[in-house]
Enzyme design. Structure first.
Site, mmCIF file in Angstrom:
data_model
loop_
_atom_site.group_PDB
_atom_site.id
_atom_site.type_symbol
_atom_site.label_atom_id
_atom_site.label_comp_id
_atom_site.label_asym_id
_atom_site.label_seq_id
_atom_site.Cartn_x
_atom_site.Cartn_y
_atom_site.Cartn_z
ATOM 1 N N HIS A 111 0.827 -1.213 0.000
ATOM 2 C CA HIS A 111 0.000 0.000 0.000
ATOM 3 C C HIS A 111 0.859 1.260 0.000
ATOM 4 C CE1 HIS A 111 -4.021 -1.958 1.429
ATOM 5 N NE2 HIS A 111 -3.461 -2.588 0.426
ATOM 6 N N GLY A 123 4.466 6.007 -4.001
ATOM 7 C CA GLY A 123 5.865 5.626 -3.919
ATOM 8 C C GLY A 123 6.218 5.191 -2.510
ATOM 9 N N ASP A 155 -5.006 -18.002 1.835
ATOM 10 C CA ASP A 155 -4.477 -19.326 1.470
ATOM 11 C C ASP A 155 -5.322 -20.359 2.207
ATOM 12 O OD1 ASP A 155 -3.147 -21.745 1.263
ATOM 13 O OD2 ASP A 155 -1.156 -20.926 1.689
ATOM 14 N N PRO A 169 -5.962 -1.103 -6.180
ATOM 15 C CA PRO A 169 -6.837 -2.022 -6.921
ATOM 16 C C PRO A 169 -7.785 -2.766 -5.984
ATOM 17 C CG PRO A 169 -4.559 -2.830 -6.877
ATOM 18 C CD PRO A 169 -4.547 -1.470 -6.270
HETATM 19 C C1 HEM Z 1 -3.944 -6.547 -8.024
HETATM 20 C C2 HEM Z 1 -3.308 -6.435 -6.882
HETATM 21 C C3 HEM Z 1 -3.918 -6.682 -5.522
HETATM 22 C C4 HEM Z 1 -5.217 -6.656 -5.130
HETATM 23 C C5 HEM Z 1 -6.455 -6.370 -5.970
HETATM 24 C C6 HEM Z 1 -5.229 -6.970 -3.717
HETATM 25 C C7 HEM Z 1 -6.360 -7.010 -2.944
HETATM 26 C C8 HEM Z 1 -6.400 -7.389 -1.629
HETATM 27 C C9 HEM Z 1 -7.593 -7.461 -0.834
HETATM 28 C C10 HEM Z 1 -8.988 -7.085 -1.310
HETATM 29 C C11 HEM Z 1 -7.241 -7.932 0.394
HETATM 30 C C12 HEM Z 1 -8.157 -8.198 1.573
HETATM 31 C C13 HEM Z 1 -8.339 -6.981 2.421
HETATM 32 C C14 HEM Z 1 -9.321 -7.230 3.542
HETATM 33 O O1 HEM Z 1 -10.177 -8.098 3.444
HETATM 34 O O2 HEM Z 1 -9.246 -6.507 4.539
HETATM 35 C C15 HEM Z 1 -5.820 -8.147 0.372
HETATM 36 C C16 HEM Z 1 -5.075 -8.607 1.435
HETATM 37 C C17 HEM Z 1 -3.721 -8.728 1.418
HETATM 38 N N1 HEM Z 1 -2.871 -8.325 0.410
HETATM 39 FE FE1 HEM Z 1 -3.414 -7.840 -1.453
HETATM 40 N N2 HEM Z 1 -3.951 -7.177 -3.300
HETATM 41 C C18 HEM Z 1 -3.117 -7.007 -4.359
HETATM 42 C C19 HEM Z 1 -1.742 -7.096 -4.351
HETATM 43 C C20 HEM Z 1 -0.992 -7.336 -3.232
HETATM 44 C C21 HEM Z 1 0.453 -7.237 -3.175
HETATM 45 C C22 HEM Z 1 1.342 -6.828 -4.347
HETATM 46 C C23 HEM Z 1 0.818 -7.552 -1.904
HETATM 47 C C24 HEM Z 1 2.194 -7.589 -1.285
HETATM 48 C C25 HEM Z 1 3.305 -7.769 -1.938
HETATM 49 C C26 HEM Z 1 -0.398 -7.878 -1.177
HETATM 50 C C27 HEM Z 1 -0.441 -8.322 0.113
HETATM 51 C C28 HEM Z 1 -1.597 -8.603 0.798
HETATM 52 C C29 HEM Z 1 -1.610 -9.237 2.105
HETATM 53 C C30 HEM Z 1 -0.403 -9.771 2.857
HETATM 54 C C31 HEM Z 1 -2.951 -9.307 2.514
HETATM 55 C C32 HEM Z 1 -3.490 -9.850 3.832
HETATM 56 C C33 HEM Z 1 -3.531 -8.712 4.838
HETATM 57 C C34 HEM Z 1 -3.841 -9.153 6.261
HETATM 58 O O3 HEM Z 1 -4.050 -10.322 6.540
HETATM 59 O O4 HEM Z 1 -3.848 -8.264 7.110
HETATM 60 N N3 HEM Z 1 -1.460 -7.711 -2.019
HETATM 61 N N4 HEM Z 1 -5.322 -7.800 -0.873
#
Ligand code: HEM
Ligand SMILES: *[C@@H]1O[C@H](CO)[C@@H](O)[C@H](O)[C@H]1NC(C)=O
Ligand SMILES: *[C@@H]1O[C@H](CO)[C@@H](O)[C@H](O)[C@H]1NC(C)=O
Ligand SMILES: CC(=O)N[C@H]1CO[C@H](CO)[C@@H](O)[C@@H]1O
Length: 320
Positions: free
Chosen positions: A64, A70, A237, A154
């Site tokens: 984020h 950046g 997962d 996104p």
């Molecule tokens: C197209 C790109 C991405 C989309 C649309 C996306 C979307 C999301 C969404 C919707 C969640 C769940 C949020 C929630 O329910 O509160 C999430 C969680 C998460 N995202 Fe992504 N994400 C993207 C890329 C990434 C990238 C690049 C990373 C890190 C390198 C990342 C790391 C994480 C992690 C670790 C979680 C779990 C957070 C937690 O358990 O507190 N995501 N993401």
């Protein structure tokens, strides 16, 4: 117009040089005999012992921060229109770990280590504690003076082609994107962000056909069709024994139609990404090495270096 073009080229040239200023071991020898990287590692390791969800928190935080304006720690600044207060950050935690690491390095060497670098170091340390491969983090970032105003991350139902464009606009390739989404091998999401897939996908009145029906039926009991939806957390997962491990299991899950977010599942089905997903599902070493490289690339997005920005004294407030 021609002059404007030249100015643009000159500015782009300068930005290019700034990127060059990041280096592995930027702080080596700058804090007496103390090693700032191991101070950060100590704080992360101590917290990980009692809370392994910090791995997801820190990975999400770096994504984020880097994606909005950046990798400049603007995410950490208090402020009404800041990334911290924007809806997508509902999931961003881990600020307190960054603050704690900052306090530790600040006590040893005041105003030396930027908050932006601490985010990158802490995310790397978390990956390595959670079974991932460690990687060399470049440092030398400086911190933003102001919170970002234009928060545009996104959403969970973005299409693969939209996601590819979003990453491309940041200079990240499709392959980088497939690797970085592997971060969803840890952490959770919440019913409202995928519930449409369980009941009325795309206004069909039916579940998403790309989700394994047994999984869909299990998730319907976790996320009842209520309005407003319940905010229950669900592992990204779905292999219970690897939900907290940074490994390639995410790719295996999505190949078995067990992705939770629409974008996760789409990654395994879209012709632009399916081959990479299969390759990564077949080799944890390929994932581990590639993931570290992609994190380093993401960590260099639109950084401030040299005399730009500042090194904050505390991470949630800019220096006066
Ligand atoms: C197209 C790109 C991405 C989309 C649309 C996306 C979307 C999301 C969404 C919707 C969640 C769940 C949020 C929630 O329910 O509160 C999430 C969680 C998460 N995202 Fe992504 N994400 C993207 C890329 C990434 C990238 C690049 C990373 C890190 C390198 C990342 C790391 C994480 C992690 C670790 C979680 C779990 C957070 C937690 O358990 O507190 N995501 N993401
Ligand atoms: C949703 O429905 C529209 C219209 O029927 C269709 O064009 C689109 O491909 C569908 N989207 C998905 C993700 O299935
Ligand atoms: C689930 O995770 C464990 C531990 O990483 C692994 O040994 C196993 O193969 C995984 N199962 C599936 C179905 O991916
Ligand atoms: C919209 C929202 O809930 N934003 C949160 C972002 O993070 C800060 C700090 O944890 C919360 O106080 C906000 O509520």
């Amino acid at each position: 117009m021609k002059i404007l073009g030249l100015i643009v080229v000159a500015v782009v040239g300068l930005v290019g040089q700034c990127h060059g200023a990041l280096q592995v071991g930027f702080y080596n020898g700058k804090c007496g005999t103390k090693d700032v990287e191991s101070m950060v590692q100590g704080v992360v390791a101590q917290r990980f012992k009692s809370d392994n969800t910090i791995v997801a928190a820190l990975l999400c935080l770096q994504f984020h921060d880097c994606f909005v304006s950046g990798c400049d720690a603007s995410l950490l600044l208090d402020g009404t229109s800041s990334e911290k207060n924007a809806p997508p950050n509902l999931s961003v935690r881990g600020y307190d770990i960054i603050n704690q690491a900052k306090a530790a390095v600040e006590a040893a060497c005041p105003e030396l280590v930027s908050c932006a670098d601490i985010i990158a170091l802490a995310a790397r340390d978390a990956v390595s504690l959670a079974g991932g491969r460690s990687y060399a983090v470049q440092t030398g970032r400086r911190d933003a003076l102001f919170p970002a105003t234009n928060v545009n991350l996104p959403g969970p139902s973005i299409s693969v082609s939209q996601a590819i464009s979003a990453f491309k606009s940041k200079g990240l390739s499709t392959n980088d994107m497939v690797l970085l989404l592997g971060a969803h091998t840890v952490g959770v999401t919440h019913c409202p962000l995928f519930q449409n897939r369980l009941y009325n996908f795309n206004n069909t009145g039916k579940p998403d056909p790309t989700m394994n029906p047994t999984l869909a039926s299990q998730l319907r009991t976790v996320c009842p069709n209520a309005s407003p939806p319940q905010n229950t957390a669900v592992n990204l997962d779905q292999n219970a024994s690897s939900a907290f491990i940074v490994d390639n299991d995410y790719y295996k899950q999505i190949l078995s139609k067990r992705g939770i977010l629409q974008i996760d599942q789409a990654l395994a089905l879209d012709s632009a990404t399916r081959t990479s997903v299969m390759v990564l599902a077949a080799s944890n070493p390929l994932f581990s090495i590639g993931f570290g490289n992609a994190m380093v690339k993401m960590g260099a997005l639109q950084i401030l270096t040299g005399t730009q920005g500042q090194v904050r004294k505390v991470c949630n407030v800019a220096n006066g």
